[in-house]
Design a protein around this motif. Structure first.
Motif, PDB file in Angstrom:
ATOM      1  N   SER A 146      15.142 -42.243 -28.001  1.00  0.00           N
ATOM      2  CA  SER A 146      16.391 -42.093 -28.746  1.00  0.00           C
ATOM      3  C   SER A 146      16.654 -43.284 -29.654  1.00  0.00           C
ATOM      4  O   SER A 146      17.359 -43.161 -30.655  1.00  0.00           O
ATOM      5  N   ALA A 149      14.802 -42.387 -32.759  1.00  0.00           N
ATOM      6  CA  ALA A 149      15.528 -41.323 -33.447  1.00  0.00           C
ATOM      7  C   ALA A 149      16.831 -41.842 -34.042  1.00  0.00           C
ATOM      8  O   ALA A 149      17.221 -41.457 -35.150  1.00  0.00           O
ATOM      9  N   ALA A 150      17.505 -42.742 -33.305  1.00  0.00           N
ATOM     10  CA  ALA A 150      18.760 -43.304 -33.808  1.00  0.00           C
ATOM     11  C   ALA A 150      18.539 -44.122 -35.072  1.00  0.00           C
ATOM     12  O   ALA A 150      19.448 -44.235 -35.901  1.00  0.00           O
ATOM     13  N   SER A 153      19.192 -41.856 -37.751  1.00  0.00           N
ATOM     14  CA  SER A 153      20.636 -41.613 -37.882  1.00  0.00           C
ATOM     15  C   SER A 153      21.335 -42.797 -38.546  1.00  0.00           C
ATOM     16  O   SER A 153      22.269 -42.623 -39.329  1.00  0.00           O
ATOM     17  N   GLU A 220      15.994 -26.550 -33.406  1.00  0.00           N
ATOM     18  CA  GLU A 220      16.072 -27.645 -34.372  1.00  0.00           C
ATOM     19  C   GLU A 220      16.398 -27.137 -35.771  1.00  0.00           C
ATOM     20  O   GLU A 220      17.115 -27.789 -36.530  1.00  0.00           O
ATOM     21  N   GLY A 260      26.838 -39.284 -35.601  1.00  0.00           N
ATOM     22  CA  GLY A 260      25.435 -38.925 -35.463  1.00  0.00           C
ATOM     23  C   GLY A 260      24.629 -40.003 -34.738  1.00  0.00           C
ATOM     24  O   GLY A 260      23.814 -39.697 -33.871  1.00  0.00           O
ATOM     25  N   THR A 264      22.976 -39.460 -30.992  1.00  0.00           N
ATOM     26  CA  THR A 264      21.538 -39.613 -30.775  1.00  0.00           C
ATOM     27  C   THR A 264      21.259 -40.517 -29.583  1.00  0.00           C
ATOM     28  O   THR A 264      20.440 -40.194 -28.708  1.00  0.00           O
ATOM     29  N   GLY A 267      22.497 -38.814 -26.330  1.00  0.00           N
ATOM     30  CA  GLY A 267      21.635 -37.725 -25.900  1.00  0.00           C
ATOM     31  C   GLY A 267      20.447 -38.210 -25.089  1.00  0.00           C
ATOM     32  O   GLY A 267      20.061 -37.583 -24.093  1.00  0.00           O
ATOM     33  N   ASN A 315      24.114 -34.244 -32.886  1.00  0.00           N
ATOM     34  CA  ASN A 315      22.986 -35.163 -32.712  1.00  0.00           C
ATOM     35  C   ASN A 315      22.638 -35.447 -31.258  1.00  0.00           C
ATOM     36  O   ASN A 315      21.629 -36.110 -31.000  1.00  0.00           O
ATOM     37  N   PHE A 318      19.105 -34.399 -30.748  1.00  0.00           N
ATOM     38  CA  PHE A 318      18.116 -34.796 -31.750  1.00  0.00           C
ATOM     39  C   PHE A 318      16.903 -35.488 -31.146  1.00  0.00           C
ATOM     40  O   PHE A 318      15.766 -35.023 -31.255  1.00  0.00           O
ATOM     41  N   ALA A 319      17.101 -36.638 -30.508  1.00  0.00           N
ATOM     42  CA  ALA A 319      15.969 -37.376 -29.923  1.00  0.00           C
ATOM     43  C   ALA A 319      15.312 -36.574 -28.817  1.00  0.00           C
ATOM     44  O   ALA A 319      14.089 -36.632 -28.623  1.00  0.00           O
TER      45      ALA A 319
END
Length: 391
Positions: A146, A149-150, A153, A220, A260, A264, A267, A315, A318-319
């Protein structure tokens, strides 16, 4: 015996430190790369206001970025899985920055469209290689993934924060000021490329499970359509429907993107505790009431809270979707990352012209009414997801 245990522990500590160092590098690079994806919707209102583009023409720029980043993704992912193309992530960042940076300098719409398309191609080159390398550094931790992924974001968040004051004061030509970060990041990645991929971990064992991966891709895609729809029209919604000034409209976009980043990171933590599939389902269910609140809250200020909450909800998965996709395709991490980070995400931009047509007919408020219903499809698809097989 004691010395052996101590030595092994020391080796693991060094490997962990090295992995987190690489993770931070890839997260920072992801932030810079996705800055250029975020700049497209951040610039769209100013192409509308400064150059008189219609809603359809403006959403066509989002389409160009999506085409450039979506169509090549599966093929780039295959190349990343088969060959040690360690230069690709750095070259991709450079191309993304050069294309977007030059787009505000050319006068014709066709030239702007082509440059945004080239920028999208650069994004397509970055994601599979970076996603594969980040997974190697993250291991089996959704929380660690994450962070990578962040980074994306954060890039989306920084786009309007940095672009809005420059575009307001200098016009769309201010896009040229965003070329240097891409070139600097590309040099860093190219310089450190030998440490970015470790051959011992390049291939994971297991059986690829395409059926749940296709379901995950559908989730997704739905998330992407909603995310890019909000991203493209949220400022125009504040300006044209809520009759707010540009500063408040820019704040609304920033609130959505702050949410977001938060979603992320949140999550990943939820997934480590409660499972990846449940986290995806939770985020999909939460998105509907948050979007309804955004659409129905009165005035220019009350909806700002729901802009944050909608960003968090959209979000949260997302990850998790990135990691879950690589777990479904353990022998093809580059392909999985290319689809979940690139192809499926970019489909949201491909739908932008349809949303632009809806905005022409019903205004930005009509677009947001449509976006409230779309996450239901992700919730239904999420019911068919299964936990990945453990290696």
């Amino acid at each position: 015996m004691t010395e052996a245990i101590t030595t092994a522990a020391s080796v693991r500590a060094v490997q962990t430190t090295s992995g987190w160092r690489r993770m931070r590098m890839w997260a920072a690079a992801h932030a810079v790369d996705d800055l250029y994806q975020g700049l497209v919707p951040a610039c769209v209102p100013y192409f509308v206001l400064d150059r008189g583009y219609s809603y359809v023409a403006a959403s066509g720029l989002t389409l160009a970025a999506a085409l450039g980043s979506s169509v090549p993704q599966p093929f780039i992912g295959l190349v990343v899985d088969r060959r040690p193309v360690r230069w690709m992530a750095g070259a991709g960042v450079a191309l993304a920055g050069l294309g977007l940076g030059a787009s505000g300098l050319v006068p014709s719409y066709a030239a702007v469209w082509i440059l945004v398309l080239i920028s999208g191609l650069g994004v397509a080159m970055f994601h599979p290689a970076a996603g594969k390398a980040a997974r190697e550094a993250a291991g089996d931790s959704a929380g660690a993934m994450s962070i990578f992924a962040a980074g994306g974001s954060v890039g989306f968040f920084l786009a309007p924060v940095l672009a809005t004051p420059l575009l307001v004061s200098l016009g769309v030509g201010a896009t040229a000021l965003f070329i240097p970060p891409a070139l600097i990041t590309a040099l860093v990645l190219l310089r450190h490329r030998p440490a970015a991929v470790t051959s011992a971990k390049a291939t994971r064992s297991g059986t690829d499970r395409w059926n749940p991966f296709l379901v995950l891709t559908g989730v997704e895609v739905v998330r992407s359509v909603v995310f890019f729809g909000v991203l493209t029209f949220i400022e125009l919604y504040w300006i044209r429907h809520l009759h707010a000034g540009k500063a408040v409209a820019g704040t609304a976009l920033a609130c959505f993107l702050i949410g977001g980043v938060t979603g992320t990171l949140l999550g990943g933590r939820i997934a480590d505790r409660h499972g990846m599939v449940r986290t995806v389902q939770f985020g999909s269910a939460l998105a509907v009431p948050m979007l309804l609140g955004l659409r129905l809250a009165p005035g220019p200020y009350a909806p700002l809270l729901f802009a944050v909450l909608a960003g968090i909800a959209l979000n949260i998965p997302f990850a998790v979707l990135i990691k879950l996709g690589q777990d479904y395709l353990p022998t093809r991490p580059g392909t999985a990352a290319g689809v979940t980070l690139g192809l499926a995400v970019s489909v949201g931009g491909l739908i932008a012209p349809a949303l632009g047509a809806a905005a022409e007919a019903y205004g930005p408020q009509g677009v947001f009414a449509i976006l409230c219903a779309i996450p239901v499809a992700a919730l239904v698809l999420g019911l068919f997801l299964t936990d990945p097989e453990q290696p």
